[in-house]
Design an enzyme around this catalytic site. Structure first.
Site, short mmCIF file in Angstrom:
data_model
loop_
_atom_site.label_atom_id
_atom_site.label_comp_id
_atom_site.label_asym_id
_atom_site.label_seq_id
_atom_site.Cartn_x
_atom_site.Cartn_y
_atom_site.Cartn_z
CE LYS A 245 -22.80 22.31 -21.50
NZ LYS A 245 -21.68 23.13 -20.66
CE1 TYR B 33 -19.81 18.58 -17.37
CE2 TYR B 33 -22.30 19.69 -17.58
CZ TYR B 33 -21.89 19.35 -17.82
OH TYR B 33 -21.77 19.66 -19.47
NE ARG C 213 -13.98 19.20 -26.56
CZ ARG C 213 -14.44 19.07 -25.12
NH1 ARG C 213 -15.49 18.83 -25.04
NH2 ARG C 213 -13.81 19.95 -24.69
CD GLU D 256 -20.48 12.51 -22.63
OE1 GLU D 256 -19.71 13.53 -22.11
OE2 GLU D 256 -20.69 13.17 -24.28
CG HIS E 281 -21.50 18.28 -23.45
ND1 HIS E 281 -20.49 18.10 -22.34
CD2 HIS E 281 -22.04 16.87 -23.85
CE1 HIS E 281 -19.97 16.85 -23.04
NE2 HIS E 281 -20.94 16.30 -23.52
CG ASN F 138 -20.03 26.09 -21.40
OD1 ASN F 138 -21.14 25.16 -21.33
ND2 ASN F 138 -18.54 25.24 -21.55
N1 ATP Z 1 -13.14 26.60 -13.66
C1 ATP Z 1 -14.59 27.00 -14.23
N2 ATP Z 1 -15.34 27.46 -13.17
C2 ATP Z 1 -16.89 27.35 -13.64
N3 ATP Z 1 -17.85 26.71 -14.78
C3 ATP Z 1 -16.32 25.13 -14.85
C4 ATP Z 1 -15.03 25.17 -15.24
N4 ATP Z 1 -14.33 24.58 -15.33
C5 ATP Z 1 -16.02 24.32 -16.81
N5 ATP Z 1 -17.09 24.34 -15.82
C6 ATP Z 1 -17.54 23.98 -16.44
O1 ATP Z 1 -18.02 22.84 -16.56
C7 ATP Z 1 -18.26 22.12 -17.83
C8 ATP Z 1 -17.47 21.17 -17.54
O2 ATP Z 1 -16.13 21.21 -18.40
P1 ATP Z 1 -15.04 20.31 -18.89
O3 ATP Z 1 -13.58 20.59 -18.57
O4 ATP Z 1 -15.55 19.02 -19.10
O5 ATP Z 1 -15.28 20.89 -20.25
P2 ATP Z 1 -15.92 21.06 -21.96
O6 ATP Z 1 -15.52 19.43 -22.02
O7 ATP Z 1 -14.92 21.75 -23.49
O8 ATP Z 1 -17.48 21.27 -21.80
P3 ATP Z 1 -18.56 20.53 -21.66
O9 ATP Z 1 -17.80 19.11 -20.53
O10 ATP Z 1 -19.53 20.66 -20.55
O11 ATP Z 1 -18.80 20.11 -23.02
C9 ATP Z 1 -18.08 23.57 -19.21
O12 ATP Z 1 -18.11 23.24 -20.01
C10 ATP Z 1 -18.26 24.35 -17.85
O13 ATP Z 1 -19.75 25.11 -17.86
MG MG Z 2 -16.39 17.63 -20.69
#
Ligand code: ATP
Ligand code: MG
Length: 152
Positions: A11, A51, A87, A128, A117, A114
């Site tokens: 990212k 997303y 992961r 994706e 992804h 973070n």
């Molecule tokens: N509670 C939250 N507050 C702020 N940002 C969040 C929160 N939960 C998720 N995110 C953001 O949204 C992204 C997508 O969330 P997801 O639940 O899909 O987590 P992930 O699968 O671990 O991450 P990603 O999809 O980015 O790999 C996260 O990477 C994070 O940047």
């Molecule tokens: Mg995710």
């Protein structure tokens, strides 16, 4: 064990911090094969498709703003159980919860910032990969260490 392809995205914060090489070298050293890769600025349309599962959540707008805010590096990684392996190497979503030794655990503090992804299932990986890459951008090749890696 099944050979899989998964999608990962370094990212904008990861790119700005100069962590592309560090992250790629972890994947390469693990034995994952980088079969496609490109630098791009994710457009708003692409971000919203990518997303879409988070539409309506309170962090959706900041998430779209962040992911479109600068260059990212998209890649397809191939290897045995690649979805799970990537992961695990990334660690938990929140950098404060992610274990040291994981990419998120080692770099960063904020969940909304973070740095990487990775697809959470084979179905997401296929979706994706097709959002970010044309079929002809993904290269089939054999790494010279594969016989040693897989004992084939
Ligand atoms: N509670 C939250 N507050 C702020 N940002 C969040 C929160 N939960 C998720 N995110 C953001 O949204 C992204 C997508 O969330 P997801 O639940 O899909 O987590 P992930 O699968 O671990 O991450 P990603 O999809 O980015 O790999 C996260 O990477 C994070 O940047
Ligand atoms: Mg995710």
């Amino acid at each position: 064990m099944a050979r899989e392809r998964t999608f990962a995205l370094i990212k904008p914060y990861g790119v700005q911090r100069g962590l592309i090489g560090e992250i790629l070298s972890r994947f390469e050293a693990k034995g994952l094969k980088i079969v496609a890769m490109k630098t791009l600025v994710v457009s708003e349309d692409l971000a919203k498709s990518y997303y879409s599962e988070h539409i309506g959540k309170p962090f959706f707008e900041p998430l779209i703003h962040y992911i479109t805010s600068g260059p990212s590096v998209a890649m397809v990684l191939e290897g045995d159980e690649a979805v799970k392996v990537v992961r695990k190497m990334m660690g938990k979503t929140s950098p404060t919860e992610a274990d040291p030794g994981t990419i998120r655990g080692d770099f960063g503090l904020q969940i909304g910032r973070n740095i990487i992804h990775g697809s959470d299932s084979l179905t997401s990986a296929e979706r994706e990969i097709s959002l970010f890459f044309e079929a002809n951008e993904i290269v089939d090749f054999e790494r010279i260490d594969e016989q040693w890696l897989y004992g084939e």
